[in-house]
Design a protein around this motif. Sequence first.
Motif, PDB file in Angstrom:
ATOM      1  N   ALA A  74      33.804  38.673  42.560  1.00 19.27           N
ATOM      2  CA  ALA A  74      33.304  36.982  41.248  1.00 19.27           C
ATOM      3  C   ALA A  74      35.318  37.200  40.353  1.00 19.27           C
ATOM      4  CB  ALA A  74      32.845  37.962  40.576  1.00 19.27           C
ATOM      5  N   ALA A  75      35.843  38.918  39.916  1.00 22.85           N
ATOM      6  CA  ALA A  75      36.464  38.928  39.713  1.00 22.85           C
ATOM      7  C   ALA A  75      37.940  38.642  40.251  1.00 22.85           C
ATOM      8  CB  ALA A  75      37.106  40.462  39.693  1.00 22.85           C
ATOM      9  N   GLN A  76      38.085  38.359  41.959  1.00 22.90           N
ATOM     10  CA  GLN A  76      39.088  37.231  42.001  1.00 22.90           C
ATOM     11  C   GLN A  76      38.989  35.684  41.656  1.00 22.90           C
ATOM     12  OE1 GLN A  76      41.902  38.997  43.553  1.00 22.90           O
ATOM     13  NE2 GLN A  76      42.676  36.328  43.837  1.00 22.90           N
ATOM     14  N   ALA A  77      37.832  35.492  41.876  1.00 22.43           N
ATOM     15  CA  ALA A  77      37.060  33.868  41.209  1.00 22.43           C
ATOM     16  C   ALA A  77      37.938  33.440  39.316  1.00 22.43           C
ATOM     17  CB  ALA A  77      35.958  33.592  41.546  1.00 22.43           C
ATOM     18  N   LEU A  78      38.014  34.784  39.090  1.00 19.94           N
ATOM     19  CA  LEU A  78      37.926  34.294  37.500  1.00 19.94           C
ATOM     20  C   LEU A  78      39.256  34.549  37.548  1.00 19.94           C
ATOM     21  CD1 LEU A  78      36.698  33.935  34.718  1.00 19.94           C
ATOM     22  CD2 LEU A  78      37.533  36.853  35.085  1.00 19.94           C
ATOM     23  N   PHE A  79      39.974  35.321  38.156  1.00 23.66           N
ATOM     24  CA  PHE A  79      41.867  35.025  38.767  1.00 23.66           C
ATOM     25  C   PHE A  79      42.434  33.813  38.832  1.00 23.66           C
ATOM     26  CE2 PHE A  79      45.606  35.581  41.067  1.00 23.66           C
ATOM     27  CZ  PHE A  79      46.119  36.187  39.748  1.00 23.66           C
ATOM     28  N   ASP A  80      41.285  33.064  40.186  1.00 24.45           N
ATOM     29  CA  ASP A  80      41.639  31.909  40.151  1.00 24.45           C
ATOM     30  C   ASP A  80      41.810  30.594  39.908  1.00 24.45           C
ATOM     31  OD1 ASP A  80      42.564  33.741  43.012  1.00 24.45           O
ATOM     32  OD2 ASP A  80      40.968  33.614  43.727  1.00 24.45           O
ATOM     33  N   ALA A  81      40.621  31.255  39.025  1.00 32.12           N
ATOM     34  CA  ALA A  81      40.662  29.431  38.153  1.00 32.12           C
ATOM     35  C   ALA A  81      40.692  30.030  36.602  1.00 32.12           C
ATOM     36  CB  ALA A  81      38.944  29.662  37.607  1.00 32.12           C
ATOM     37  N   ASN A  82      42.230  31.470  36.908  1.00 29.98           N
ATOM     38  CA  ASN A  82      42.036  30.591  35.253  1.00 29.98           C
ATOM     39  C   ASN A  82      43.685  31.390  34.962  1.00 29.98           C
ATOM     40  OD1 ASN A  82      39.692  30.330  32.660  1.00 29.98           O
ATOM     41  ND2 ASN A  82      39.156  31.977  34.618  1.00 29.98           N
ATOM     42  N   ARG A 139      37.998  38.134  29.174  1.00 27.06           N
ATOM     43  CA  ARG A 139      36.818  37.361  29.494  1.00 27.06           C
ATOM     44  C   ARG A 139      35.962  38.018  31.012  1.00 27.06           C
ATOM     45  NH1 ARG A 139      38.042  31.186  31.218  1.00 27.06           N
ATOM     46  NH2 ARG A 139      39.460  31.789  28.462  1.00 27.06           N
ATOM     47  N   PHE A 140      36.099  38.942  31.264  1.00 30.73           N
ATOM     48  CA  PHE A 140      34.852  39.844  32.411  1.00 30.73           C
ATOM     49  C   PHE A 140      33.901  40.384  31.765  1.00 30.73           C
ATOM     50  CE2 PHE A 140      33.720  41.641  36.068  1.00 30.73           C
ATOM     51  CZ  PHE A 140      33.244  40.791  37.401  1.00 30.73           C
ATOM     52  N   GLY A 141      34.641  41.304  31.080  1.00 30.69           N
ATOM     53  CA  GLY A 141      34.067  42.188  30.332  1.00 30.69           C
ATOM     54  C   GLY A 141      33.847  43.756  30.561  1.00 30.69           C
ATOM     55  N   ARG A 142      34.988  43.190  30.960  1.00 29.19           N
ATOM     56  CA  ARG A 142      35.732  45.048  31.347  1.00 29.19           C
ATOM     57  C   ARG A 142      36.543  45.076  30.963  1.00 29.19           C
ATOM     58  NH1 ARG A 142      31.486  48.047  34.045  1.00 29.19           N
ATOM     59  NH2 ARG A 142      30.129  47.066  35.345  1.00 29.19           N
TER      60      ARG A 142
END
Length: 599
Positions: free
Chosen positions: A496-504, A515-518
Motif C-alpha cells: 500500500a505504501a508503494q502504491a501511494l508513492f507511485d500515485a503521488n 498521508r499514510f498516517g506513519r
Amino acid sequence: MSDSPSNSPKRCAIYTRKSTNSRLEHEVNSLTTQHEICSAYITSQRYRGWTALSQHYDDGGHSGSGVERPALAELMHDIEAGEIDTVVVYKIDRLTRSLNDFVRLIEMFDRRGVGLVSVSQAFDTADSMGRMILNVLLTFSQFERELIADRVRDSIRARKRHGRIHGGLAPFGYDYRNGALEVVEAESEIVRFIYTEFLSKGTYTAVMTAVREAGFCSSLKAARKGTWRGGKPMSAGTVYNILRNPIYVGEIRGHDRTWPGLHVPIIDRATWDAACALAAKRKRKGPAALGTDHFLAGILWDDLGRHMLLDVNSVDGRQYNFYTSSNAQWSQAEYRRAYRSRADRLEAVVLAAFSAFLADRGQLRSSLRMYGLFGKELDRLSTTGGAAADRIANTAPDRREALFAALLSRIEVAPDELTMHVRLIELRRFLEWEGQGAFVGRPAEWPTSKARYAIDVPVSVIAAERWPAFVVQPRDAEVARKPNKQLVILLRSARAAQALFDANRELDLIGLAHRFGRTPGYFARLIRLNYLAPDIVAAIVDGTHPHSLDRKTLASAHIPLDWAVQRRMFGFPEPRRPVPPRNLFGRGLWPAGNSDLLG
C-alpha cells in the motif's frame, strides 16, 4: 673475534632419492642410509658452523630424469624462502641425472647463494674446481640414464614385435596364463556387447547408458603387492578405451604402428574397421581449439572456480565465439548463472593488460622482486619490458596459446574485475628471450617455484545476464503451517505504501508519510520491504519462514538490497533445486558409486 666466512653458520638441508618403491616400507632403507651418511658428514663439519635442518626432503619412488618430485619441489620452495644455506646429497645423481635440469637447479641455487655438497664424491660448488668436476660427473650420469632408457625401449619394442604386451595389468577381457594373454569368456561377451551397441546406436553416450543399465563392472585384477583392483561399475573412460584398443582385434599397439599379437582376438576385423570408421567420423576438436586461434581456454576460470571453455553461438546467421563457465552441478543447484564473455573482446583485454604490465617499469620491478631478483640483475631485466611488450603484440595468433599457457598460470574473471596470475619463473625467461622462433614454456621446471604475481584489471568483460535470478518454489501441499498474520499485514502495508508513492509523485517523504498516517522513518522502511527476495515473501505468505522472524524484527530492520544478505539476516537458507544427472560423455558422466543410475 669475528667469525670468518668459512665457519659462519650454515643451515644444511639433506636431500635423498630412490628411483623405485622397493623396500621403502622397511624401517631401514636406502633413503634412511643416505640420510644418516649425510647427517654424519654435516656433524663432521660442525667446526665450520654447519647444522642439519630437522626437515626431511625424501623422494621415494621418483626417477632422477626430471624435477617433478614433491620433496624436491618443497626443497626449492624453502630455498626461495631463504631458509637453506647448503644442500647436501649422498651422490650427485640423487639430485638429478639430467645435465639440463642440473644447470637450471644450479642457477636457482646461485641466485639464492645456496651451496651444493656431494658427500661420496668429495666436492662442493663453492669453488671452480668443484663445479668442473660436477659437470663431468653429471655428463656421465645422464649418459648412463639414457643408456638404461634405450635398453628398456628396445626391450619393449622387441616384445611387441613378437606379439606380446609389456607388463602391466591384463586388459579387460583377458587375463595372464603362463605369461600369455588368454580370453576371459564372461568379459569377452561384454566387449562384444559394447562394440555391437556402438555400431548400432552410433554414440559413446548411448553405449555408456546401455553398459550402466546392464550393470556391467570392470574386471577384478590382482596387483603385484597382493591388492585387488576393479570390480566397480564401468567408467566412461574404460568403455572408450575398449572401443579404441586394437588388442581386441588381435593386435598390439606400438609407437607408430600395430603388431600382430599372439593372443586370440575377441572381435573380427570387419567389426573393428567399422568401429574405427565411426569413431573417426565422430572425432572433433577439443574446446580449446574449435578451429580458431582463440588461446585462453586452458587457463581461464571465473571467480567461483568454474573452468571457462570456448563455445560457439550463431546470432542472426553470424558465428560468434564465447568463453562460458562450465555448467557444474553445484552451480545449477545454487542458481549460479554461467558467465559468458565474447572471446575476441576478452582476449583483446588480456593482450592489452599484459603488454601494459610489461611496459610499466615499476610494476615489472615489483614482480621481479617477488621472484628474488635484486641489484644489477633486476635493473637489467626491468629495462627489457618495453621490448617484451612489443613481442607480445607481434606474436602470431597461432603461437599465442603456447605463449600465454607458459606466462600465465591462471586468469580469473569476475563481474567487475579480471585477474591474471603471472608465472614468474617463465616471466624471467621471456624477458631474456631474444624473440627467435617460438617461445615455449618449460613445464618440468614449474613445480620448483610457486612464485606468482597477480595483475588486477578493473574491467567488466561478462555479458549481461540473460536469465532471471528470480527463485521461488511452488507451495508444498504436504507442509501445512499457519501464516503469521502480523507479518502478512506488514507486507500488505508495504504494498500500500508503494502504491501511494507511485500515485503521488508530487509529494515528498514527509507528505507521503503524513498521508499514510506513519512517521517518515517507518514509511521509508515499509517501502524497502518491497525489495525483499521473492522466496522470503513466499515463505511469509506460506507460513514456512523461520520462527524467529516476527513483525518487530522485520519492520525495524535496515533491509539490504542484496537478496543473499537478506536471507542470512533473517535466517533463510539459500535456495537450491534438484539437478538430475546428465548423460554427457566426458563431462560429469554418471557420478561414481551412484547406485540409482545402475538400472
